[in-house]
Design a protein around this motif. Structure first.
Motif, PDB file in Angstrom:
ATOM      1  N   GLY A   1     -62.198  31.172 -12.133  1.00 44.19           N
ATOM      2  CA  GLY A   1     -62.164  31.343 -10.695  1.00 44.19           C
ATOM      3  C   GLY A   1     -60.746  31.395 -10.160  1.00 44.19           C
ATOM      4  N   PHE A   2     -60.626  31.825  -8.917  1.00 48.19           N
ATOM      5  CA  PHE A   2     -59.314  32.030  -8.307  1.00 48.19           C
ATOM      6  C   PHE A   2     -58.532  30.724  -8.167  1.00 48.19           C
ATOM      7  N   ALA A   3     -59.216  29.648  -7.848  1.00 48.03           N
ATOM      8  CA  ALA A   3     -58.510  28.380  -7.618  1.00 48.03           C
ATOM      9  C   ALA A   3     -57.742  27.937  -8.864  1.00 48.03           C
ATOM     10  N   ALA A   4     -58.381  28.034 -10.023  1.00 48.65           N
ATOM     11  CA  ALA A   4     -57.724  27.621 -11.260  1.00 48.65           C
ATOM     12  C   ALA A   4     -56.600  28.564 -11.652  1.00 48.65           C
ATOM     13  N   ALA A   5     -56.628  29.802 -11.136  1.00 44.50           N
ATOM     14  CA  ALA A   5     -55.621  30.801 -11.506  1.00 44.50           C
ATOM     15  C   ALA A   5     -54.388  30.763 -10.609  1.00 44.50           C
ATOM     16  N   ARG A   6     -54.371  29.914  -9.600  1.00 50.32           N
ATOM     17  CA  ARG A   6     -53.249  29.929  -8.657  1.00 50.32           C
ATOM     18  C   ARG A   6     -51.888  29.641  -9.313  1.00 50.32           C
ATOM     19  N   PRO A   7     -51.781  28.691 -10.260  1.00 46.11           N
ATOM     20  CA  PRO A   7     -50.473  28.512 -10.917  1.00 46.11           C
ATOM     21  C   PRO A   7     -50.004  29.761 -11.655  1.00 46.11           C
ATOM     22  N   TRP A   8     -50.940  30.501 -12.264  1.00 45.35           N
ATOM     23  CA  TRP A   8     -50.555  31.749 -12.930  1.00 45.35           C
ATOM     24  C   TRP A   8     -49.999  32.742 -11.912  1.00 45.35           C
ATOM     25  N   LEU A   9     -50.664  32.825 -10.750  1.00 38.92           N
ATOM     26  CA  LEU A   9     -50.235  33.785  -9.741  1.00 38.92           C
ATOM     27  C   LEU A   9     -48.881  33.398  -9.154  1.00 38.92           C
ATOM     28  N   VAL A  10     -48.677  32.100  -8.957  1.00 40.17           N
ATOM     29  CA  VAL A  10     -47.368  31.630  -8.471  1.00 40.17           C
ATOM     30  C   VAL A  10     -46.282  31.986  -9.474  1.00 40.17           C
ATOM     31  N   SER A  11     -46.543  31.741 -10.737  1.00 34.92           N
ATOM     32  CA  SER A  11     -45.571  32.064 -11.779  1.00 34.92           C
ATOM     33  C   SER A  11     -45.281  33.560 -11.812  1.00 34.92           C
ATOM     34  N   LEU A  12     -46.330  34.371 -11.716  1.00 31.73           N
ATOM     35  CA  LEU A  12     -46.169  35.821 -11.739  1.00 31.73           C
ATOM     36  C   LEU A  12     -45.327  36.301 -10.557  1.00 31.73           C
ATOM     37  N   ALA A  13     -45.645  35.815  -9.360  1.00 25.89           N
ATOM     38  CA  ALA A  13     -44.911  36.255  -8.167  1.00 25.89           C
ATOM     39  C   ALA A  13     -43.453  35.827  -8.230  1.00 25.89           C
TER      40      ALA A  13
ATOM     41  N   ALA B   1     -41.596  37.914 -10.884  1.00 26.51           N
ATOM     42  CA  ALA B   1     -41.412  39.300 -10.467  1.00 26.51           C
ATOM     43  C   ALA B   1     -40.305  39.417  -9.422  1.00 26.51           C
ATOM     44  N   LEU B   2     -40.304  38.513  -8.442  1.00 27.18           N
ATOM     45  CA  LEU B   2     -39.265  38.551  -7.412  1.00 27.18           C
ATOM     46  C   LEU B   2     -37.884  38.295  -8.011  1.00 27.18           C
ATOM     47  N   THR B   3     -37.800  37.333  -8.926  1.00 26.07           N
ATOM     48  CA  THR B   3     -36.515  37.032  -9.558  1.00 26.07           C
ATOM     49  C   THR B   3     -36.031  38.210 -10.395  1.00 26.07           C
ATOM     50  N   TYR B   4     -36.959  38.870 -11.085  1.00 24.19           N
ATOM     51  CA  TYR B   4     -36.602  40.037 -11.894  1.00 24.19           C
ATOM     52  C   TYR B   4     -36.022  41.148 -11.020  1.00 24.19           C
ATOM     53  N   LEU B   5     -36.590  41.318  -9.815  1.00 24.83           N
ATOM     54  CA  LEU B   5     -36.141  42.377  -8.920  1.00 24.83           C
ATOM     55  C   LEU B   5     -34.841  42.035  -8.207  1.00 24.83           C
ATOM     56  N   LEU B   6     -34.600  40.748  -7.964  1.00 22.93           N
ATOM     57  CA  LEU B   6     -33.489  40.353  -7.097  1.00 22.93           C
ATOM     58  C   LEU B   6     -32.299  39.747  -7.831  1.00 22.93           C
ATOM     59  N   VAL B   7     -32.531  39.163  -8.999  1.00 19.22           N
ATOM     60  CA  VAL B   7     -31.466  38.434  -9.697  1.00 19.22           C
ATOM     61  C   VAL B   7     -31.197  39.104 -11.042  1.00 19.22           C
ATOM     62  N   PRO B   8     -29.962  39.490 -11.319  1.00 13.93           N
ATOM     63  CA  PRO B   8     -29.670  40.103 -12.619  1.00 13.93           C
ATOM     64  C   PRO B   8     -29.785  39.095 -13.757  1.00 13.93           C
ATOM     65  N   GLY B   9     -30.006  39.614 -14.957  1.00 18.10           N
ATOM     66  CA  GLY B   9     -30.116  38.746 -16.120  1.00 18.10           C
ATOM     67  C   GLY B   9     -31.557  38.347 -16.394  1.00 18.10           C
ATOM     68  N   ALA B  10     -31.705  37.324 -17.236  1.00 17.02           N
ATOM     69  CA  ALA B  10     -33.044  36.896 -17.676  1.00 17.02           C
ATOM     70  C   ALA B  10     -33.536  35.648 -16.947  1.00 17.02           C
ATOM     71  N   TRP B  11     -33.019  35.409 -15.744  1.00 13.21           N
ATOM     72  CA  TRP B  11     -33.418  34.206 -15.024  1.00 13.21           C
ATOM     73  C   TRP B  11     -34.890  34.209 -14.624  1.00 13.21           C
ATOM     74  N   TYR B  12     -35.504  35.395 -14.588  1.00 18.58           N
ATOM     75  CA  TYR B  12     -36.918  35.473 -14.234  1.00 18.58           C
ATOM     76  C   TYR B  12     -37.788  34.700 -15.221  1.00 18.58           C
ATOM     77  N   VAL B  13     -37.338  34.576 -16.468  1.00 22.92           N
ATOM     78  CA  VAL B  13     -38.108  33.822 -17.464  1.00 22.92           C
ATOM     79  C   VAL B  13     -38.160  32.348 -17.079  1.00 22.92           C
TER      80      VAL B  13
END
Length: 247
Positions: free
Chosen positions: A202-214, A217-229
């Motif tokens: 269900g969606f509730a249990a998936a919220r940490p995954w979605l937070v991590s993904l967002a 993704a934002l760090t990958y787009l905005l910050v150079p290097g591998a900091w998104y990991v």
């Protein structure tokens, strides 16, 4: 109990273990086929970064965690930034703390001489297959719920295939050139999407995954290097901590 009865009992136990090993192998085959392409990609990328045919299987065999190995190869330079690579590896692999914790109720009765080798073989795929089987057996009232032979039948092929095909990728990398142009890199997210689908609650249990993904993704787009990991790993852990009481 007579000697013949003991022999019969031992034979039955051996047959049962063999059946569980085969059942684990059968359960792992669909996902096992999916890891081969991105094992080749990792091996080829490692070779292009200067790692040799001995160094690649040492890395994949001793670390055995594909996500952190991809991150390490992306950060690899000459000379390598050891502390940065070690830190990113720790962050990416920190999910294993949670994975091990979910298995703990099922394996706590096993002796440590069996538990530690089993946990060494734990990767995302074998963990998902083993945990799902343990939960099904527990729901059916089967004791013990965790079948170690089943788990080994699922986990050991992943380990052997990962080491073997990353080594093949390292050998073929200089010949094939950029292997990502063949589309092999899509196998990595595809396998994880299959695992996520199998564990979807269900969606509730998936919220940490979605937070991590967002966050990643934002760090990958905005910050150079591998900091998104690092950002993705930490944000997912923090989200899981704060949202645990709500799920």
């Amino acid at each position: 109990m007579s000697v013949s009865e003991i022999a019969v009992a031992e034979g039955q136990a051996t047959n049962m273990r063999g059946a569980e090993l085969r059942r684990g192998l059968a359960a792992s085959v669909p996902v096992l086929l999916g890891i081969i392409p991105y094992a080749l990609v990792l091996g080829a990328q490692a070779a292009q970064k200067g790692l040799g045919l001995l160094e690649v299987p040492l890395m994949t065999g001793l670390n055995f965690a594909g996500g952190s190995e991809f991150a390490a190869i992306q950060l690899w330079s000459s000379p390598p930034h050891i502390l940065l690579i070690a830190g990113i590896t720790l962050l990416v692999n920190s999910r294993h703390f949670l994975m091990g914790a979910t298995l703990a109720p099922f394996i706590k009765q096993l002796p440590k001489r069996r538990v530690f080798p089993a946990l060494f073989l734990m990767c995302d795929e074998s963990w998902a297959v083993g945990l799902a089987d343990a939960q099904r057996r527990a729901a059916a009232g089967t004791r013990p719920a965790f079948s170690l032979p089943f788990y080994l039948g699922a986990a050991l092929p992943f380990y052997l295939a990962w080491v073997a095909f990353t080594t093949c990728g390292a050998a073929l990398g200089p010949v094939l050139g950029d292997v990502e142009k063949y589309g092999f890199a899509m196998a990595f997210p595809a396998v994880f999407l299959v695992l996520l689908r199998g564990m979807w609650k269900g969606f509730a249990a998936a919220r940490p995954w979605l937070v991590s993904l967002a966050a990643a993704a934002l760090t990958y787009l905005l910050v150079p290097g591998a900091w998104y990991v690092a950002v993705g790993a930490l944000s997912g852990l923090v989200a899981a901590w704060f949202l645990a009481d709500e799920t």
